[in-house]
Design an enzyme around this catalytic site. Structure first.
Site, PDB file in Angstrom:
ATOM      1  N   GLY A 106     -27.588-147.057  36.455  1.00 40.06           N
ATOM      2  CA  GLY A 106     -27.067-146.616  36.891  1.00 40.06           C
ATOM      3  C   GLY A 106     -25.802-147.186  36.903  1.00 40.06           C
ATOM      4  N   LYS A 118     -22.332-166.501  41.011  1.00 37.94           N
ATOM      5  CA  LYS A 118     -21.483-167.590  41.926  1.00 37.94           C
ATOM      6  C   LYS A 118     -21.537-168.767  41.027  1.00 37.94           C
ATOM      7  CE  LYS A 118     -19.625-165.052  44.811  1.00 37.94           C
ATOM      8  NZ  LYS A 118     -18.425-165.100  45.193  1.00 37.94           N
ATOM      9  N   GLY A 144     -28.422-143.730  44.794  1.00 38.82           N
ATOM     10  CA  GLY A 144     -29.279-143.258  44.000  1.00 38.82           C
ATOM     11  C   GLY A 144     -30.824-144.324  43.632  1.00 38.82           C
ATOM     12  N   GLU A 175     -28.034-139.944  38.099  1.00 40.32           N
ATOM     13  CA  GLU A 175     -27.006-139.638  39.172  1.00 40.32           C
ATOM     14  C   GLU A 175     -25.820-139.310  38.680  1.00 40.32           C
ATOM     15  OE1 GLU A 175     -28.325-141.807  42.517  1.00 40.32           O
ATOM     16  OE2 GLU A 175     -26.575-142.822  42.492  1.00 40.32           O
ATOM     17  N   LEU A 222     -28.083-157.540  44.194  1.00 42.49           N
ATOM     18  CA  LEU A 222     -27.611-158.712  44.724  1.00 42.49           C
ATOM     19  C   LEU A 222     -28.438-159.835  44.907  1.00 42.49           C
ATOM     20  CD1 LEU A 222     -24.889-157.162  46.764  1.00 42.49           C
ATOM     21  CD2 LEU A 222     -24.591-157.282  44.717  1.00 42.49           C
TER      22      LEU A 222
HETATM   23  N1  COA Z   1     -25.577-164.457  46.960  1.00 40.07           N
HETATM   24  C1  COA Z   1     -23.880-164.997  47.114  1.00 40.07           C
HETATM   25  N2  COA Z   1     -23.222-163.786  45.708  1.00 40.07           N
HETATM   26  C2  COA Z   1     -23.464-163.161  45.009  1.00 40.07           C
HETATM   27  C3  COA Z   1     -24.604-162.869  44.993  1.00 40.07           C
HETATM   28  C4  COA Z   1     -25.830-163.252  45.809  1.00 40.07           C
HETATM   29  N3  COA Z   1     -26.928-163.680  46.104  1.00 40.07           N
HETATM   30  N4  COA Z   1     -25.367-161.734  44.024  1.00 40.07           N
HETATM   31  C5  COA Z   1     -23.562-161.381  43.820  1.00 40.07           C
HETATM   32  N5  COA Z   1     -23.147-161.899  44.328  1.00 40.07           N
HETATM   33  C6  COA Z   1     -21.665-162.050  44.412  1.00 40.07           C
HETATM   34  C7  COA Z   1     -21.399-162.282  42.237  1.00 40.07           C
HETATM   35  O1  COA Z   1     -21.147-163.571  41.814  1.00 40.07           O
HETATM   36  C8  COA Z   1     -19.927-161.204  42.221  1.00 40.07           C
HETATM   37  O2  COA Z   1     -19.193-161.415  42.907  1.00 40.07           O
HETATM   38  P1  COA Z   1     -16.970-161.739  42.419  1.00 40.07           P
HETATM   39  O3  COA Z   1     -16.952-160.737  42.515  1.00 40.07           O
HETATM   40  O4  COA Z   1     -16.375-162.977  43.217  1.00 40.07           O
HETATM   41  O5  COA Z   1     -18.135-162.592  40.979  1.00 40.07           O
HETATM   42  C9  COA Z   1     -20.413-160.257  43.378  1.00 40.07           C
HETATM   43  O6  COA Z   1     -21.037-160.664  44.488  1.00 40.07           O
HETATM   44  C10 COA Z   1     -20.598-158.797  42.577  1.00 40.07           C
HETATM   45  O7  COA Z   1     -22.157-158.942  41.916  1.00 40.07           O
HETATM   46  P2  COA Z   1     -21.801-158.029  40.448  1.00 40.07           P
HETATM   47  O8  COA Z   1     -23.376-158.683  40.094  1.00 40.07           O
HETATM   48  O9  COA Z   1     -21.068-158.782  39.921  1.00 40.07           O
HETATM   49  O10 COA Z   1     -22.176-157.038  41.383  1.00 40.07           O
HETATM   50  P3  COA Z   1     -22.093-156.026  40.138  1.00 40.07           P
HETATM   51  O11 COA Z   1     -20.352-155.418  40.298  1.00 40.07           O
HETATM   52  O12 COA Z   1     -22.889-155.450  38.956  1.00 40.07           O
HETATM   53  O13 COA Z   1     -22.472-154.262  41.219  1.00 40.07           O
HETATM   54  C11 COA Z   1     -24.999-153.962  42.142  1.00 40.07           C
HETATM   55  C12 COA Z   1     -23.706-154.486  41.713  1.00 40.07           C
HETATM   56  C13 COA Z   1     -26.064-154.575  42.495  1.00 40.07           C
HETATM   57  C14 COA Z   1     -23.893-153.829  43.891  1.00 40.07           C
HETATM   58  C15 COA Z   1     -24.321-152.203  41.576  1.00 40.07           C
HETATM   59  O14 COA Z   1     -25.748-152.124  41.404  1.00 40.07           O
HETATM   60  C16 COA Z   1     -24.837-151.832  43.375  1.00 40.07           C
HETATM   61  O15 COA Z   1     -24.014-151.107  44.083  1.00 40.07           O
HETATM   62  N6  COA Z   1     -26.493-150.969  43.622  1.00 40.07           N
HETATM   63  C17 COA Z   1     -27.261-150.444  44.193  1.00 40.07           C
HETATM   64  C18 COA Z   1     -26.663-149.019  44.874  1.00 40.07           C
HETATM   65  C19 COA Z   1     -27.391-148.278  42.780  1.00 40.07           C
HETATM   66  O16 COA Z   1     -28.091-149.033  42.554  1.00 40.07           O
HETATM   67  N7  COA Z   1     -27.505-147.253  42.814  1.00 40.07           N
HETATM   68  C20 COA Z   1     -27.723-146.300  42.365  1.00 40.07           C
HETATM   69  C21 COA Z   1     -26.880-146.453  40.839  1.00 40.07           C
HETATM   70  S1  COA Z   1     -24.832-145.888  40.930  1.00 40.07           S
END
Ligand code: COA
Length: 431
Positions: A215, A361, A336, A238, A313
């Protein structure tokens, strides 16, 4: 008529080509680097002269001027996957979300469930035999091209002439607009101790000869670094990104042991550096396929040892993964993730990994939670989840009881939260 004359006959300025759009139309635009900037700029400039036009696009990486709450009656954006540019508009209610698995988007288009009147897409220059490659993003774009009344391609010499079923004949195209803008590039991610620790656990469980789906983001990138010493990896993914390119160049990924498409890398969209886009150009060792091929759980699952790695998340104590919203607020999309979790479950020797830091956070919130926050959208269900990994270890959940799951997940939560998670699990009568 020669293909060159057909091309010349179709050539327009972007400011002319946009008038092929009619009021009420939906324009389908490819994901990420596949979006055509000159066409979207021209549409934005003239947006007030259209009525009820929708632009459907996953993961926009630019913020065109039509992303404007004052002009949504003219041109409105709608998307199954959010990024920085369209997230605030969704939260404020003037951008729409269409929930879907990535693999399903071509089917929604073919069946008319997502209307498709026009396609605006980036394409490579035309070959001598009249073909243009939609090499950065055939994903749902190829289905949209079959379905649309009007196909407008922004031909840019920087778009790779990629291999695979990602090419369109000039006779299928209504208009071409030429541009030479640099493609969108994403900078390398910052990999810290947490990402490295998670990647270490995943790396230990990926065997030689595994086929990989990786991913987007820092943890998947860290995993790729951990795989440098593996042999004969296969790529059926993907997103084709720089991490995968590194594996291919270092010789660790040979695709030799894949059951489907042996010997070639398979992906549905490319996003990364200029070097990555150059690598794709006329390179038969990589094939770009529509997403209903790459992400079809049955097809992808025919590869033995399919290992999929995706971020989340929040995960609750029975293993439900809320990977795309923060409570009810959309953050990204399903993408995906579920397609590949299901594919890995079908694959002989396959595994899927949902990877996430144990806290958010600044360590104040545990991402392993007793229950998902109210309103959270479940991306991977409890019936499908396999391994969940944090910097504290691996929880193997598939086939396990709720009690075993809760214990395994508490064991990989941040130590500061384990006592309260145990108490919550007892109150919920899970343990
Ligand atoms: N409660 C509150 N805030 C949360 C949280 C929670 N449980 N989990 C994460 N956050 C916040 C983080 O602190 C971060 O905030 P900031 O930017 O202010 O620091 C924000 O949410 C994003 O979290 P992060 O872990 O940095 O996300 P990321 O940019 O690494 O992306 C996903 C991770 C999960 C969003 C991404 O992998 C995704 O969209 N997955 C679903 C789709 C997928 O898997 N597709 C296949 C591959 S393309």
């Amino acid at each position: 008529m020669s293909f060159q004359s057909m091309y010349r006959e179709r050539k327009r300025e972007a400011s002319e080509a946009i008038w092929l759009v009619q009021d009420g139309d939906t324009i389908v635009v490819p994901i990420a680097a596949g979006e055509p900037p000159a066409l979207l700029r021209a549409l934005s400039e003239h947006r007030r002269e259209f009525r009820d036009v929708t632009v459907f696009q996953m993961l926009p990486l630019h913020q065109p001027d039509y992303f404007d709450p004052e002009t949504t009656q003219h041109v409105r954006h709608s998307s199954p996957f959010l990024g920085g540019p369209n997230r605030a508009g969704v939260h404020e209610g003037w951008i729409d979300v269409v929930p879907s698995h990535f693999s399903e988007v071509p089917r929604l288009i073919r069946r008319g469930l997502v209307p498709t009147d026009v396609v605006f897409a980036h394409a490579s220059p035309m070959s001598e035999d009249g073909m243009l490659a939609i090499g950065l993003s055939p994903d749902y774009t190829m289905a949209a091209i079959e379905k649309a009344r009007t196909v407008v391609l922004e031909v840019n010499p920087q778009v790779p002439f990629a291999h695979g079923p990602c090419r369109v004949h000039i006779s299928q195209v209504t208009a071409v607009v030429e541009s030479d803008e640099p493609l969108v590039e994403i900078p390398p991610t910052t990999i810290g101790d947490v990402e490295r620790a998670i990647a270490g656990y995943v790396g230990e469980l990926v065997p030689d000869g595994a086929t990989l789906q990786i991913g987007i983001g820092a943890i998947p990138d860290a995993v790729v670094q951990q795989l440098a010493s593996k042999r004969d990896l296969g790529i059926h993914t993907e997103m084709f990104g720089d991490g995968i390119l590194t594996l291919l160049e270092a010789g660790g990924a040979t695709n030799r042991r894949k059951n489907r498409h042996p010997g070639v890398t398979i992906a549905t969209f490319a996003l990364g550096s200029h070097r990555l886009y150059d690598y794709l150009d006329d390179n038969p060792s990589v094939q770009m396929h529509p997403v209903d091929v790459t992400n079809d759980p049955v097809l992808a699952g025919q590869n033995d040892r399919l290992h999929s790695i995706n971020g989340s998340l929040q995960v609750d104590l029975i293993g439900q993964c809320g990977s795309e919203t923060l409570a009810h607020k959309p953050y990204s999309g399903t993408g995906g993730q579920f397609d590949f979790v299901r594919a890995a479950n079908r694959s002989e020797g396959g595994r899927s990994f949902i990877v996430l830091p144990s806290t958010a956070k600044g360590g104040t919130i545990s991402r392993i939670a007793p229950t998902l926050a109210p309103g959270t959208h479940v991306t991977t269900s409890k019936n499908d989840v396999d391994h969940v990994v944090t910097e504290y270890g691996v929880a193997r959940l598939r086939g396990r009881t709720l009690r075993e799951r809760a214990r395994a997940l508490i064991a990989i939560a941040h130590p500061d939260f384990r006592a309260e998670l145990t108490e919550a699990a007892e109150q919920l009568r899970i343990v």
